[in-house]
Design a protein around this motif. Structure first.
Motif, short mmCIF file in Angstrom:
data_model
loop_
_atom_site.label_atom_id
_atom_site.label_comp_id
_atom_site.label_asym_id
_atom_site.label_seq_id
_atom_site.Cartn_x
_atom_site.Cartn_y
_atom_site.Cartn_z
N ARG A 85 0.82 -1.22 0.00
CA ARG A 85 0.00 0.00 0.00
C ARG A 85 0.85 1.27 0.00
N VAL A 86 2.15 1.13 0.27
CA VAL A 86 3.05 2.28 0.18
C VAL A 86 3.41 2.44 -1.29
N ARG A 87 2.62 3.22 -2.01
CA ARG A 87 2.76 3.35 -3.45
C ARG A 87 3.79 4.39 -3.85
N ARG A 88 4.10 5.31 -2.94
CA ARG A 88 5.09 6.34 -3.25
C ARG A 88 6.01 6.53 -2.04
N ARG A 89 7.26 6.90 -2.31
CA ARG A 89 8.23 7.08 -1.24
C ARG A 89 7.82 8.17 -0.26
N ASP A 90 7.12 9.21 -0.77
CA ASP A 90 6.75 10.32 0.13
C ASP A 90 5.69 9.91 1.15
N PHE A 91 5.09 8.73 0.99
CA PHE A 91 4.16 8.22 2.01
C PHE A 91 4.87 8.07 3.35
N LEU A 92 6.20 7.88 3.32
CA LEU A 92 6.97 7.63 4.54
C LEU A 92 7.56 8.90 5.12
N ASN A 93 7.22 10.04 4.54
CA ASN A 93 7.72 11.32 5.05
C ASN A 93 7.17 11.57 6.45
N TYR A 94 8.06 11.88 7.40
CA TYR A 94 7.65 12.02 8.79
C TYR A 94 6.63 13.14 8.99
N SER A 95 6.82 14.28 8.31
CA SER A 95 5.88 15.40 8.46
C SER A 95 4.51 15.02 7.95
N ARG A 96 4.48 14.29 6.84
CA ARG A 96 3.19 13.83 6.29
C ARG A 96 2.50 12.90 7.27
N ILE A 97 3.24 11.94 7.82
CA ILE A 97 2.66 10.98 8.76
C ILE A 97 2.09 11.71 9.97
N GLN A 98 2.87 12.66 10.53
CA GLN A 98 2.40 13.40 11.70
C GLN A 98 1.12 14.16 11.41
N LYS A 99 1.05 14.79 10.27
CA LYS A 99 -0.15 15.56 9.89
C LYS A 99 -1.37 14.64 9.79
N LEU A 100 -1.20 13.47 9.17
CA LEU A 100 -2.33 12.55 8.99
C LEU A 100 -2.79 11.96 10.31
N ILE A 101 -1.85 11.70 11.24
CA ILE A 101 -2.23 11.18 12.55
C ILE A 101 -3.17 12.15 13.25
N CYS A 102 -2.79 13.42 13.30
CA CYS A 102 -3.61 14.41 14.03
C CYS A 102 -4.92 14.72 13.31
N GLN A 103 -4.96 14.49 12.01
CA GLN A 103 -6.20 14.70 11.26
C GLN A 103 -7.12 13.48 11.29
N GLY A 104 -6.56 12.33 11.67
CA GLY A 104 -7.35 11.10 11.63
C GLY A 104 -7.57 10.61 10.21
N ASP A 105 -6.61 10.87 9.33
CA ASP A 105 -6.72 10.46 7.93
C ASP A 105 -5.87 9.22 7.66
N ASP A 106 -6.14 8.58 6.54
CA ASP A 106 -5.51 7.31 6.21
C ASP A 106 -4.06 7.50 5.76
N LEU A 107 -3.15 6.73 6.34
CA LEU A 107 -1.72 6.84 6.00
C LEU A 107 -1.44 6.44 4.56
N PHE A 108 -2.27 5.58 3.99
CA PHE A 108 -2.03 5.06 2.65
C PHE A 108 -2.91 5.73 1.59
N ASP A 109 -3.63 6.77 2.00
CA ASP A 109 -4.51 7.50 1.08
C ASP A 109 -5.50 6.54 0.41
N MET A 110 -6.10 5.68 1.23
CA MET A 110 -7.04 4.69 0.73
C MET A 110 -8.46 5.00 1.18
N LEU A 111 -9.41 4.49 0.43
CA LEU A 111 -10.81 4.55 0.86
C LEU A 111 -11.09 3.41 1.83
#
Length: 373
Positions: A288-314
């Protein structure tokens, strides 16, 4: 004549126009499918996939200060003269905080904690033996701990092994470890991942009551990132067995029965950002990690606090009604009621798992851990 000339020219231009449009549409379509194919597929899942057959739900009765004899009778069971021995068996990766909460919660009821870890992840990536390196943290359960190491195979550089094959091999190895731990027919065996924690009163009920089903799945409250983000009650893979000669360690459907509201499943509930990125590449759904930027720490932190999916999935749902209902961010909850008692007793230590604690650290002071993002 002018009109006829325009018609002739338009006929000559039409093939060129169609060819131009085709050359434009093909790469656009390929890029769209590459980037959004998974979302498109999941959105139309209700059309191409069938839901699994429904479970037979067993009601779950519990309240404080109610006798065990009365609780057994409410479930249609009878009280035993002595409790069954309980074996809690898990395959461990890197969920140190959840492992501590799990073992502290279940310690009064468990005879042996059986834990298997490997030098590699399910995807064939080399990893440290985190439990072994942090064993002092679990000294409170040393007298009950049966630990072993599975010799996994490291995948060649740039390649990944079939994660489900390696996962299956480790589950087979768990069968032998349980035998060495001394499990016997009639004992109670918990089969679940580290982050699938049965509630203590569920384990106590099943160890003290007779006539319980030989295999029952555990319905668990499903959380993402922390107990601040409750998802639903869809977690069902954890099971409890009355051990017998045909019992095999699995993490799939094994019964038609499911015991309602029997614990907590906290997925991706880590203290450090590094652990999120590590699991994303290490577990059975690493594709499900389709792009390297999925593992970017800033992106992960933002998604955690938003309650959004780490893999940009439905959401993985089988009806459009459920799919649409769960699209978007997971709603926050301010409730910390009916959570593991050890978590609440040590709220300062586990603040990141409670409401208002979504900010994670990127520092890593865990013994044995030396990873690069």
């Amino acid at each position: 004549m002018a009109t006829r000339s325009l018609r002739v020219n338009s006929r000559r231009l039409r093939p060129k126009y169609l060819l131009f449009m085709l050359l434009m549409l093909v790469p656009i379509s390929v890029i769209t499918i590459f980037n959004y194919g998974q979302k498109i597929s999941y959105f139309f899942r209700p059309l191409w996939d069938n839901p699994p057959r429904p479970f037979v739900r067993l009601p779950h009765y519990y309240a404080e200060n109610v006798s065990m004899e009365h609780l057994c009778r409410l479930h249609g069971w009878s009280l035993r003269s002595e409790p069954r021995r309980v074996f809690d068996a898990i395959i461990f990766s890197n969920e140190l905080d959840l492992l501590e909460i799990r073992w502290q919660e279940l310690y009064p009821y468990v005879w042996k904690f059986v834990i298997l870890e490997s030098h590699t992840t399910f995807t064939g990536i080399q990893k440290p033996l985190l439990f072994n390196a942090n064993r002092a943290r679990f000294a409170f359960a040393e007298n009950k701990t049966v630990h072993d190491v599975f010799s996994g195979k490291i995948a060649p550089h740039g390649l990944h092994r079939n994660p489900f094959d390696l996962e299956s091999q480790q589950r087979v190895a768990m069968n032998g470890l349980l035998q060495r731990a001394g499990i016997s027919n009639g004992d109670l065996l918990i089969m679940s991942d580290t982050d699938e924690i049965p509630s203590p009163h569920t384990v106590k009920l099943l160890q003290w009551c007779d006539d319980v089903p030989p295999i029952v799945h555990l319905e668990m409250r499903n959380y993402m990132y922390s107990f601040e983000f409750p998802v639903d009650y869809s977690s069902w893979r954890a099971t409890i067995h009355i051990y017998g000669p045909h019992t095999h360690y699995r993490h799939s459907r094994q019964s038609e029965l499911i015991f309602s509201d029997a614990g907590w499943h906290c997925s991706f509930c880590f203290r450090n950002i590094q652990d999120f990125a590590f699991k994303m590449t290490a577990y059975s759904h690493a594709d499900r990690v389709r792009r390297r930027d999925f593992l970017n720490y800033s992106r992960i932190q933002k998604l955690i606090c938003q309650g959004d999916d780490l893999f940009d999935m439905l959401p993985e749902e089988y009806t459009f009604q459920e799919l649409i209902k769960k699209m978007g961010s997971i709603p926050r909850s301010s409730s910390a009621v009916h959570l593991p008692a050890y978590l609440i007793e040590n709220a300062d230590k586990f603040r990141f798992l409670l409401p208002g604690g979504c900010i994670r650290t990127s520092e890593d002071n865990i013994p044995g851990l030396n990873r690069q993002p």
